[in-house]
Design a protein around this motif. Sequence first.
Motif, PDB file in Angstrom:
ATOM      1  N   ILE A 126       0.879  -1.198  -0.068  1.00  5.88           N
ATOM      2  CA  ILE A 126      -0.044   0.151  -0.030  1.00  5.88           C
ATOM      3  C   ILE A 126       0.929   1.361  -0.063  1.00  5.88           C
ATOM      4  CG2 ILE A 126      -2.153  -0.888   1.119  1.00  5.88           C
ATOM      5  CD1 ILE A 126      -1.164  -0.038   3.737  1.00  5.88           C
ATOM      6  N   TRP A 127       2.166   1.112   0.448  1.00  3.99           N
ATOM      7  CA  TRP A 127       2.967   2.450   0.563  1.00  3.99           C
ATOM      8  C   TRP A 127       4.444   2.014   0.322  1.00  3.99           C
ATOM      9  CZ3 TRP A 127       1.678   6.202   5.012  1.00  3.99           C
ATOM     10  CH2 TRP A 127       2.178   7.585   4.870  1.00  3.99           C
ATOM     11  N   ASN A 128       4.974   2.845  -0.374  1.00  7.31           N
ATOM     12  CA  ASN A 128       6.534   2.754  -0.618  1.00  7.31           C
ATOM     13  C   ASN A 128       7.275   4.068  -0.437  1.00  7.31           C
ATOM     14  OD1 ASN A 128       9.154   1.763  -1.540  1.00  7.31           O
ATOM     15  ND2 ASN A 128       8.778   2.159  -3.754  1.00  7.31           N
ATOM     16  N   ASN A 129       8.055   3.966   0.753  1.00  9.64           N
ATOM     17  CA  ASN A 129       8.939   4.969   1.253  1.00  9.64           C
ATOM     18  C   ASN A 129      10.352   4.814   0.312  1.00  9.64           C
ATOM     19  OD1 ASN A 129       7.788   6.598   3.370  1.00  9.64           O
ATOM     20  ND2 ASN A 129       6.927   4.497   3.454  1.00  9.64           N
ATOM     21  N   VAL A 130      10.713   5.743  -0.304  1.00  7.30           N
ATOM     22  CA  VAL A 130      11.975   5.892  -1.192  1.00  7.30           C
ATOM     23  C   VAL A 130      12.941   6.918  -0.303  1.00  7.30           C
ATOM     24  CG1 VAL A 130      13.343   6.382  -3.199  1.00  7.30           C
ATOM     25  CG2 VAL A 130      11.028   5.335  -3.326  1.00  7.30           C
ATOM     26  N   PHE A 131      14.175   6.359   0.027  1.00  8.90           N
ATOM     27  CA  PHE A 131      15.048   7.055   0.743  1.00  8.90           C
ATOM     28  C   PHE A 131      16.445   7.466  -0.218  1.00  8.90           C
ATOM     29  CE2 PHE A 131      13.357   4.206   4.032  1.00  8.90           C
ATOM     30  CZ  PHE A 131      12.532   4.809   4.644  1.00  8.90           C
ATOM     31  N   MET A 132      16.214   8.599  -0.725  1.00 10.02           N
ATOM     32  CA  MET A 132      17.060   9.018  -1.597  1.00 10.02           C
ATOM     33  C   MET A 132      18.499   9.413  -0.776  1.00 10.02           C
ATOM     34  SD  MET A 132      15.474  11.079  -4.996  1.00 10.02           S
ATOM     35  CE  MET A 132      13.739  11.398  -4.481  1.00 10.02           C
ATOM     36  N   GLN A 133      19.327   8.359  -0.914  1.00  8.70           N
ATOM     37  CA  GLN A 133      20.740   8.673  -0.035  1.00  8.70           C
ATOM     38  C   GLN A 133      22.038   8.708  -0.687  1.00  8.70           C
ATOM     39  OE1 GLN A 133      20.349   5.238   2.506  1.00  8.70           O
ATOM     40  NE2 GLN A 133      22.292   5.570   3.733  1.00  8.70           N
ATOM     41  N   PHE A 134      21.861   8.077  -2.118  1.00  8.26           N
ATOM     42  CA  PHE A 134      23.264   8.318  -2.808  1.00  8.26           C
ATOM     43  C   PHE A 134      23.255   8.957  -4.044  1.00  8.26           C
ATOM     44  CE2 PHE A 134      22.754   4.129  -0.417  1.00  8.26           C
ATOM     45  CZ  PHE A 134      23.890   4.158   0.360  1.00  8.26           C
ATOM     46  N   ASN A 135      24.221   9.264  -4.480  1.00  8.70           N
ATOM     47  CA  ASN A 135      24.274   9.697  -6.146  1.00  8.70           C
ATOM     48  C   ASN A 135      25.308   8.579  -6.753  1.00  8.70           C
ATOM     49  OD1 ASN A 135      24.227  11.265  -8.236  1.00  8.70           O
ATOM     50  ND2 ASN A 135      26.263  12.013  -8.155  1.00  8.70           N
ATOM     51  N   ARG A 136      24.682   7.873  -7.551  1.00  6.19           N
ATOM     52  CA  ARG A 136      25.311   6.948  -8.518  1.00  6.19           C
ATOM     53  C   ARG A 136      26.334   7.425  -9.542  1.00  6.19           C
ATOM     54  NH1 ARG A 136      24.846   2.658 -12.522  1.00  6.19           N
ATOM     55  NH2 ARG A 136      25.520   0.732 -11.764  1.00  6.19           N
ATOM     56  N   THR A 137      27.484   7.439  -9.985  1.00  4.42           N
ATOM     57  CA  THR A 137      28.071   8.016 -10.806  1.00  4.42           C
ATOM     58  C   THR A 137      28.405   7.016 -11.954  1.00  4.42           C
ATOM     59  OG1 THR A 137      30.260   7.338  -9.679  1.00  4.42           O
ATOM     60  CG2 THR A 137      29.459   9.655  -9.434  1.00  4.42           C
ATOM     61  N   ASP A 138      29.196   7.308 -13.108  1.00  3.74           N
ATOM     62  CA  ASP A 138      29.279   6.429 -14.479  1.00  3.74           C
ATOM     63  C   ASP A 138      29.914   5.222 -14.046  1.00  3.74           C
ATOM     64  OD1 ASP A 138      27.586   7.996 -15.943  1.00  3.74           O
ATOM     65  OD2 ASP A 138      29.509   9.269 -16.688  1.00  3.74           O
ATOM     66  N   ASP A 139      30.935   5.264 -13.018  1.00  2.00           N
ATOM     67  CA  ASP A 139      31.575   4.123 -12.477  1.00  2.00           C
ATOM     68  C   ASP A 139      30.787   3.297 -11.849  1.00  2.00           C
ATOM     69  OD1 ASP A 139      31.751   5.615 -10.626  1.00  2.00           O
ATOM     70  OD2 ASP A 139      33.620   5.919 -10.223  1.00  2.00           O
ATOM     71  N   GLY A 140      29.694   3.471 -11.373  1.00  2.00           N
ATOM     72  CA  GLY A 140      29.028   2.312 -10.603  1.00  2.00           C
ATOM     73  C   GLY A 140      29.054   2.722  -9.125  1.00  2.00           C
ATOM     74  N   VAL A 141      29.848   3.851  -8.870  1.00  2.03           N
ATOM     75  CA  VAL A 141      29.961   4.175  -7.304  1.00  2.03           C
ATOM     76  C   VAL A 141      28.907   4.901  -6.645  1.00  2.03           C
ATOM     77  CG1 VAL A 141      31.781   5.181  -5.492  1.00  2.03           C
ATOM     78  CG2 VAL A 141      32.650   3.909  -7.567  1.00  2.03           C
ATOM     79  N   MET A 142      28.589   4.351  -5.477  1.00  2.00           N
ATOM     80  CA  MET A 142      27.448   5.109  -4.665  1.00  2.00           C
ATOM     81  C   MET A 142      28.084   6.400  -3.777  1.00  2.00           C
ATOM     82  SD  MET A 142      24.543   3.806  -5.663  1.00  2.00           S
ATOM     83  CE  MET A 142      23.824   2.369  -6.706  1.00  2.00           C
ATOM     84  N   HIS A 143      27.934   7.335  -4.099  1.00  2.02           N
ATOM     85  CA  HIS A 143      28.315   8.342  -3.007  1.00  2.02           C
ATOM     86  C   HIS A 143      27.225   9.029  -2.265  1.00  2.02           C
ATOM     87  CE1 HIS A 143      32.059   8.851  -5.579  1.00  2.02           C
ATOM     88  NE2 HIS A 143      31.281   8.568  -6.890  1.00  2.02           N
ATOM     89  N   PRO A 144      27.387   9.081  -1.071  1.00  5.17           N
ATOM     90  CA  PRO A 144      26.355   9.672  -0.044  1.00  5.17           C
ATOM     91  C   PRO A 144      26.034  10.987  -0.347  1.00  5.17           C
ATOM     92  CG  PRO A 144      28.065   8.333   1.082  1.00  5.17           C
ATOM     93  CD  PRO A 144      28.662   8.559  -0.037  1.00  5.17           C
ATOM     94  N   LEU A 145      24.786  11.322  -0.468  1.00  3.80           N
ATOM     95  CA  LEU A 145      24.221  12.557  -0.647  1.00  3.80           C
ATOM     96  C   LEU A 145      24.636  13.701   0.475  1.00  3.80           C
ATOM     97  CD1 LEU A 145      21.008  11.752  -2.676  1.00  3.80           C
ATOM     98  CD2 LEU A 145      23.191  12.851  -3.628  1.00  3.80           C
ATOM     99  N   PRO A 146      24.807  14.859   0.303  1.00  5.88           N
ATOM    100  CA  PRO A 146      24.874  15.515   1.589  1.00  5.88           C
ATOM    101  C   PRO A 146      23.684  15.810   2.011  1.00  5.88           C
ATOM    102  CG  PRO A 146      25.325  16.892  -0.611  1.00  5.88           C
ATOM    103  CD  PRO A 146      25.143  15.483  -1.080  1.00  5.88           C
ATOM    104  N   LYS A 147      22.536  16.021   1.278  1.00  4.93           N
ATOM    105  CA  LYS A 147      21.263  16.183   1.996  1.00  4.93           C
ATOM    106  C   LYS A 147      20.189  15.080   1.708  1.00  4.93           C
ATOM    107  CE  LYS A 147      21.489  21.098   2.701  1.00  4.93           C
ATOM    108  NZ  LYS A 147      20.462  22.552   2.338  1.00  4.93           N
ATOM    109  N   PRO A 148      20.230  14.082   2.330  1.00 10.24           N
ATOM    110  CA  PRO A 148      19.330  12.864   1.946  1.00 10.24           C
ATOM    111  C   PRO A 148      17.964  13.375   2.053  1.00 10.24           C
ATOM    112  CG  PRO A 148      21.101  11.949   3.355  1.00 10.24           C
ATOM    113  CD  PRO A 148      21.172  13.426   3.382  1.00 10.24           C
ATOM    114  N   SER A 149      17.089  12.596   0.790  1.00 10.32           N
ATOM    115  CA  SER A 149      15.809  13.208   0.688  1.00 10.32           C
ATOM    116  C   SER A 149      14.894  11.901   0.798  1.00 10.32           C
ATOM    117  CB  SER A 149      15.630  13.900  -0.490  1.00 10.32           C
ATOM    118  OG  SER A 149      16.370  15.052  -0.373  1.00 10.32           O
ATOM    119  N   VAL A 150      13.355  12.313   0.850  1.00 10.21           N
ATOM    120  CA  VAL A 150      12.388  11.346   0.907  1.00 10.21           C
ATOM    121  C   VAL A 150      11.544  11.469  -0.164  1.00 10.21           C
ATOM    122  CG1 VAL A 150      10.575  10.474   2.399  1.00 10.21           C
ATOM    123  CG2 VAL A 150      12.647  10.946   3.395  1.00 10.21           C
ATOM    124  N   ASP A 151      10.998  10.530  -0.774  1.00 11.67           N
ATOM    125  CA  ASP A 151      10.119  10.288  -1.723  1.00 11.67           C
ATOM    126  C   ASP A 151       9.146   9.103  -1.668  1.00 11.67           C
ATOM    127  OD1 ASP A 151       8.434  10.055  -4.159  1.00 11.67           O
ATOM    128  OD2 ASP A 151      10.241   9.138  -5.141  1.00 11.67           O
TER     129      ASP A 151
END
Length: 875
Positions: free
Chosen positions: A207-232
């Motif tokens: 019934i509900w999906n909480n997305v936690f935008m926590q990373f920025n994925r670059t072309d090399d596939g590396v996940m970099h933590p976002l300075p200001k994580p968000s919620v969608d």
Amino acid sequence: MKAAEIRSTFLHFFESKGHTIVSSSPVIPGDDPTLLFTNAGMNQFKDVFLGFDKRPYSRATTSQKCIRAGGKHNDLDNVGYTARHHTFFEMLGNFSFGDYFKKDAIAYAWELLTVHFKLPKDKLWATVYAEDDEAYDIWLKDIGLPAERIVRIGDNKGGRYMSDNFWMMGDTGPCGPCSEIFYDHGPEVAGGPPGSPEQDGDRYIEIWNNVFMQFNRTDDGVMHPLPKPSVDTGMGLERLAAVLQHVHSNYEIDLFAQLLAAAKGAVEASGGTDVDPASPSLKVIADHIRACTFTIVDGVIPGNEGRGYVLRRIARRAIRHGYKLGARKPFFYTLVAPLAAVMGEAYPELKRDADRATAVLKAEEERFFQTIQHGMEILEAALAGGTQQIDGDTAFKLHDTFGFPVDLTGDVCRERGVTVDEVGFNAAMNRQREQARASAKFKMAAGLAYEGTPTTFHGYEHLVCETSKVTALYVDGAAVASVKAGDDCVIVLDHTPFYAESGGQAGDSGELRNAVARVLVEDTTKIQADVFGHQGRVVEGSIAVGDSLAAKVNAEQRVKTVRNHSATHLMHKALREVLGGHVQQKGSLVNAERTRFDFAHNAPVTDEQIRRVEAIVNAEILANAGATAQVMALDDAQKSGAMMLFGEKYGDTVRVLSIGSSKELCGGTHVKATGDIGLFKIVAESGVAAGIRRVEAVTGDNALAYLQSLEATVGQVAGALKATPAELPVRLGAVLDQVRALEKEIAALKGKLASAQGDELLAQAVDIKGLKVLAAVLQGADAKTLRDTLDKLKDKLKTAAIVLAVVEGGKVQLAAGVTADSTAKVKAGELVNFVAQQVGGKGGGKPDMAMAGGTDPSRLAEALAGVAGWVGERV
């Protein structure tokens, strides 16, 4: 809880938590040509999440209109076959832009569901991404959800970060883990918990999906933590309503109950009989009226490409399901009003534009009903005999001739367990496209082989280039080294002030010359995207490749063309202002004489609307605002608010024209200020295709000449009527009254003449076994008099079969009548056809009355003489 109360409770709950209630964006993304339809609540906040946009709030909540019926997210084929798929749905969402994160998001969701919506805590389950220990601990320790009801969902698709519980905007960019909330309907419903082999059952419903935008994925596939994580987050209103109203199907909630009842009534009023209220076809109709109406209200009309084609597919799918239930005339459009009644409070645009949406759907439905019967007959014939697949050519014929989108054909086939040869269909479609491309080549410059340097265009700033080098010459499509006086040719220059036809603007004409040669250029077109071909005739001397020429544009023609082109931009904006945001350019032609502009609109433009458009454009002209053009990156053009057409292919850099209050992408030539246009007048309005209107307009001295011509015409009419122009309406009204009075007098005289003839004709009737038979010519009658006289003769003869004829202008008009007591033996339609066939015509009608025509009066007497014998054979 009713759906409206659920929507309101959700929004106001989050408002109490510091969120700003943001109105739903349209289902047509206004600034994202990459997205066919708005398909999630986060679409309108995409630039905020990416850091390109800043809002005055850091928390938002919405009830977003969504459509999933095209592109990557397409639920169209499932509608009607499942309990929870829709083409249109409402997505409830709350968003944090660098404000709160997982702990608050989960706490808010739990409070809303268990306290405000009063869902039993022991019925709720949660999933988290396998590696998201933070979310798992929040559910376990802060919320107190038992560990056995917290499911870790991991890498189940063959690659890290490809789980259902890890969300990504794209291959690169913001992404992060998800935490979904499920409701358990109980052991009496089949299915297992999320993550289990039986998870596709109906017992456990997300019934509900909480997305936690926590990373920025670059072309090399590396996940970099976002300075200001968000919620969608996103929660389907229809799914939640089904849970709160204790039903297992979204189509059983209160909102759909009203639409299904309206659909049943509409189908039965159009020919359906005792329609089953639980019919899957009714679900399709109820779902599709929402998608179609919201799409139209937000600016789309049915068409053959892009969003317009998706709208057409959805509408025709619904119409076909109504046809399946027995509807034999348009019905679907009547459901706009019930939809507006159900959802108009939440979405006022439904009530505001209900009449327009109704008119658009009615026109589309009437077109499809003209072909659906024949199309279904062909499809039924193809399905007969136990075939397992409809061949591609048949599917294409249904699409191309009868308006059956291929997925509609597939929908019918799926009901019979049959497939469609989509490979064959696509091959047939491609063949048609190739044929269309082959027949649409550019004028005489099309297809010329050229491998030299591109043409540099100087025509924005100058109308003359003193030195231009000839880089290629062509005669009759073949490259040549030189041309001479009398040759028609195409000349390519390295530099030119001549504008080559593109974007709807006609190519320039003018002159090329040097000390020994002169060429009159009649038109300029593109051989390649950046190679201009100057088409004309050599009138003096000779020219060879490598020669230098002075290039001079016809200044008078250019200035008239730019007036019309600039006015087109102002007119486009005015049309959108007057008719609505759905207006979009579908083609244009701008030359020195006028501008012709085609646009999407479902009804004729009224005289009053034309006057408003003219007033808006002429006000812009009087303001004398400057016109500027800037070359910029496509992304910057989008952010600047420049209008661009969905489906158009643009390069990385584009030219943005700002003129008056209009801002559009345009590569054409334009005035320096709006005042240079002088005067604007619309001279014609018409329909050119289904849902496409055309206006033609003139500007400057052409507009003045047009108005002077109208004034001269008015003067001639006034002179003929011996009145001043101001007196014309009254004088013309009096003349028309006099004409009508004379017409009535003539009709009365014809009636008297016919009546007198009719009395004389009574004596000519012959008796055949008790039936009076009369066949005669009536002099000086028209069609109405013919019918009236026929009725009077039937009344007087009581039991009779009569044929009357009149000859006028070398043609025969026939009327046949049979009294009611004799139609079992003699049919008026057969009788009139007997006569008509002998005089070169045919006709028909009812058993007691029929009309016909003929082209050979010379055989009329013989034909009438045979009537008695023909009747005698039947009585």
